[in-house]
Every structure is written in structure tokens, then in C-alpha cells.
Motif scaffolding. Sequence first.
Motif, PDB file in Angstrom:
ATOM      1  N   ARG A  60      11.340  16.959 -23.415  1.00 46.67           N
ATOM      2  CA  ARG A  60      10.134  16.115 -23.327  1.00 46.67           C
ATOM      3  C   ARG A  60      10.550  14.745 -22.817  1.00 46.67           C
ATOM      4  N   ALA A  61       9.563  13.943 -22.453  1.00 45.14           N
ATOM      5  CA  ALA A  61       9.836  12.599 -21.945  1.00 45.14           C
ATOM      6  C   ALA A  61      10.677  11.821 -22.968  1.00 45.14           C
ATOM      7  N   PRO A  62      11.585  10.987 -22.497  1.00 42.51           N
ATOM      8  CA  PRO A  62      12.414  10.236 -23.446  1.00 42.51           C
ATOM      9  C   PRO A  62      11.583   9.243 -24.261  1.00 42.51           C
ATOM     10  N   ASP A  63      11.926   9.141 -25.544  1.00 41.78           N
ATOM     11  CA  ASP A  63      11.252   8.166 -26.404  1.00 41.78           C
ATOM     12  C   ASP A  63      12.009   6.833 -26.328  1.00 41.78           C
ATOM     13  N   ALA A  64      11.533   5.846 -27.070  1.00 46.55           N
ATOM     14  CA  ALA A  64      12.111   4.499 -27.011  1.00 46.55           C
ATOM     15  C   ALA A  64      13.583   4.491 -27.410  1.00 46.55           C
ATOM     16  N   LEU A  65      13.949   5.266 -28.415  1.00 45.64           N
ATOM     17  CA  LEU A  65      15.340   5.318 -28.864  1.00 45.64           C
ATOM     18  C   LEU A  65      16.236   5.937 -27.785  1.00 45.64           C
ATOM     19  N   GLN A  66      15.751   6.998 -27.144  1.00 46.34           N
ATOM     20  CA  GLN A  66      16.515   7.615 -26.065  1.00 46.34           C
ATOM     21  C   GLN A  66      16.644   6.668 -24.875  1.00 46.34           C
ATOM     22  N   LEU A  67      15.577   5.948 -24.561  1.00 48.87           N
ATOM     23  CA  LEU A  67      15.642   4.990 -23.461  1.00 48.87           C
ATOM     24  C   LEU A  67      16.642   3.876 -23.761  1.00 48.87           C
ATOM     25  N   GLU A  68      16.725   3.481 -25.006  1.00 52.35           N
ATOM     26  CA  GLU A  68      17.710   2.476 -25.407  1.00 52.35           C
ATOM     27  C   GLU A  68      19.130   3.001 -25.181  1.00 52.35           C
ATOM     28  N   GLY A  69      19.362   4.260 -25.538  1.00 51.38           N
ATOM     29  CA  GLY A  69      20.667   4.877 -25.307  1.00 51.38           C
ATOM     30  C   GLY A  69      20.989   4.988 -23.828  1.00 51.38           C
ATOM     31  N   LEU A  70      19.999   5.327 -23.033  1.00 51.51           N
ATOM     32  CA  LEU A  70      20.187   5.411 -21.585  1.00 51.51           C
ATOM     33  C   LEU A  70      20.496   4.037 -21.000  1.00 51.51           C
ATOM     34  N   GLU A  71      19.830   3.014 -21.497  1.00 45.30           N
ATOM     35  CA  GLU A  71      20.083   1.656 -21.012  1.00 45.30           C
ATOM     36  C   GLU A  71      21.521   1.232 -21.317  1.00 45.30           C
TER      37      GLU A  71
END
Length: 97
Positions: free
Chosen positions: A15-26
Motif C-alpha cells: 500500500r502507499a507509504p505512510d508518514a513513518l515509512q516516508l520518514e524512513g525513506l527520507e
Amino acid sequence: MPTPITLIATLTLHRAPDALQLEGLEKLVNASRAEAGCLQYDLHQQHSADNVLVMIEQWLDAEALAAHQATAHYRAFGAAFNAQLVSVELNHLRRII
């Protein structure tokens, strides 16, 4: 002179990345951009499927890419995101013109 390596990594998530996943990607993107052999490291999200991420990377040479894949931040990303991934497609490219 080294031959730059371009890598297009297409990550399909459940599924689309959530805020926590986006933080990890950043964190991954910022740490990767700081590596000596990194020429480009950009993360994109597909318009038509928000669960598909495309990483466009360019490395000074094959050694720089191998060094990147051995870093702690790259390995931590793999461990954290492995369960979220449906598939990963890696395309290694070399510029010809």
C-alpha cells in the motif's frame, strides 16, 4: 575515467507509504546523497499507483554502488521495508549519448 552507473529501482509496496515509512525513506535518501560516490539519489511516487516508488540513482562507478549497498543505512532500509514490498525491479543503465 570511471563510467557512471545509473540505477532505476522500482519498489512496489502493498500500500502507499505512510508518514513513518516516508520518514524512513527520507533518512535513506539523505544518507545516500551524502555518500562520496553518489551523483544522484531521488525518490519518486508513481501518479497512477501511489504504492509504486521509483528511486533514480546515479553513482560514480560500480565500486561506489557496491559501497552504497554495504552501508548501514541501506541495510537498515532493507530490513525495515522488506515486509512492505511486493516486488523490487532493478534496472542498471549506462548512458550512451
